[in-house]
Design a protein around this motif. Structure first.
Motif, mmCIF file in Angstrom:
data_model
loop_
_atom_site.group_PDB
_atom_site.id
_atom_site.type_symbol
_atom_site.label_atom_id
_atom_site.label_comp_id
_atom_site.label_asym_id
_atom_site.label_seq_id
_atom_site.Cartn_x
_atom_site.Cartn_y
_atom_site.Cartn_z
ATOM 1 N N CYS A 1 0.759 -0.961 0.022
ATOM 2 C CA CYS A 1 0.195 0.069 -0.222
ATOM 3 C C CYS A 1 0.880 1.386 -0.024
ATOM 4 O O CYS A 1 2.107 1.196 0.110
ATOM 5 C CB CYS A 1 -0.853 -0.028 1.238
ATOM 6 N N THR A 2 0.163 2.408 -0.385
ATOM 7 C CA THR A 2 0.876 3.620 -0.350
ATOM 8 C C THR A 2 1.090 4.041 1.174
ATOM 9 O O THR A 2 0.647 3.576 1.957
ATOM 10 C CB THR A 2 0.026 4.796 -0.911
ATOM 11 N N THR B 1 -1.221 4.612 4.764
ATOM 12 C CA THR B 1 -2.196 4.000 4.734
ATOM 13 C C THR B 1 -2.458 3.145 6.149
ATOM 14 O O THR B 1 -1.619 2.324 6.433
ATOM 15 C CB THR B 1 -2.219 2.840 3.545
ATOM 16 N N VAL C 1 -4.153 -0.171 7.869
ATOM 17 C CA VAL C 1 -4.462 -1.600 7.464
ATOM 18 C C VAL C 1 -5.142 -2.252 8.616
ATOM 19 O O VAL C 1 -4.563 -2.159 9.892
ATOM 20 C CB VAL C 1 -3.177 -2.286 7.076
ATOM 21 N N PHE D 1 -7.594 -1.892 3.585
ATOM 22 C CA PHE D 1 -6.578 -0.731 3.344
ATOM 23 C C PHE D 1 -7.357 0.626 3.326
ATOM 24 O O PHE D 1 -8.362 0.658 2.641
ATOM 25 C CB PHE D 1 -5.861 -0.972 2.130
ATOM 26 N N LEU E 1 -2.434 -2.946 -5.873
ATOM 27 C CA LEU E 1 -2.780 -2.377 -4.487
ATOM 28 C C LEU E 1 -2.379 -1.218 -4.139
ATOM 29 O O LEU E 1 -2.916 -0.280 -3.375
ATOM 30 C CB LEU E 1 -2.591 -3.442 -3.720
ATOM 31 N N THR F 1 -4.544 2.305 -3.051
ATOM 32 C CA THR F 1 -4.584 2.441 -1.817
ATOM 33 C C THR F 1 -4.552 3.947 -1.517
ATOM 34 O O THR F 1 -4.784 4.414 -0.584
ATOM 35 C CB THR F 1 -3.660 1.651 -1.005
#
Length: 103
Positions: free
Chosen positions: A6-7, A10, A12, A30, A58, A62
């Motif tokens: 993910c960026t 983010t 989770v 996410f 993803l 995200t």
């Protein structure tokens, strides 16, 4: 654990959801750093798929979308499919709940 998928920034979360006796879903959600104005995306990969295969997808999603990665957790899938005629109904209803409630 999921930072590589993910960026940055983010959030989770991971949870297990029982959809019927012995069948569970693992849901990894996410949440982008900024509140998303878009509808969430629910990804349901195939049985042999792994998250690493979707890593770049993803990461791209995200940054702007809430993404729920849903995997079925059950050892003997074939026995389950033969036993339960209501699997599709249950699966569809579960996806509906995930989308409506944001898990």
């Amino acid at each position: 654990l999921y930072a590589e998928f993910c960026t940055p920034c983010t959030s989770v979360s991971e949870q297990m959801m029982e959809i019927t006796n012995g069948v569970h879903l693992r849901i990894v959600s996410f949440y982008p750093a900024m509140k998303s104005p878009y509808l969430p995306i629910v990804m349901v990969p195939g049985l042999a798929s792994v998250m690493l295969t979707f890593k770049n997808v993803l990461i791209g999603l995200t940054s702007h979308f809430v993404v729920h990665w849903v995997r079925r957790q059950q050892l003997n899938v074939l026995v389950f499919w033969k036993r339960s005629p209501f699997v599709l109904y249950c699966w569809n209803q579960t996806l509906f709940l995930i989308i409506c409630n944001g898990v």
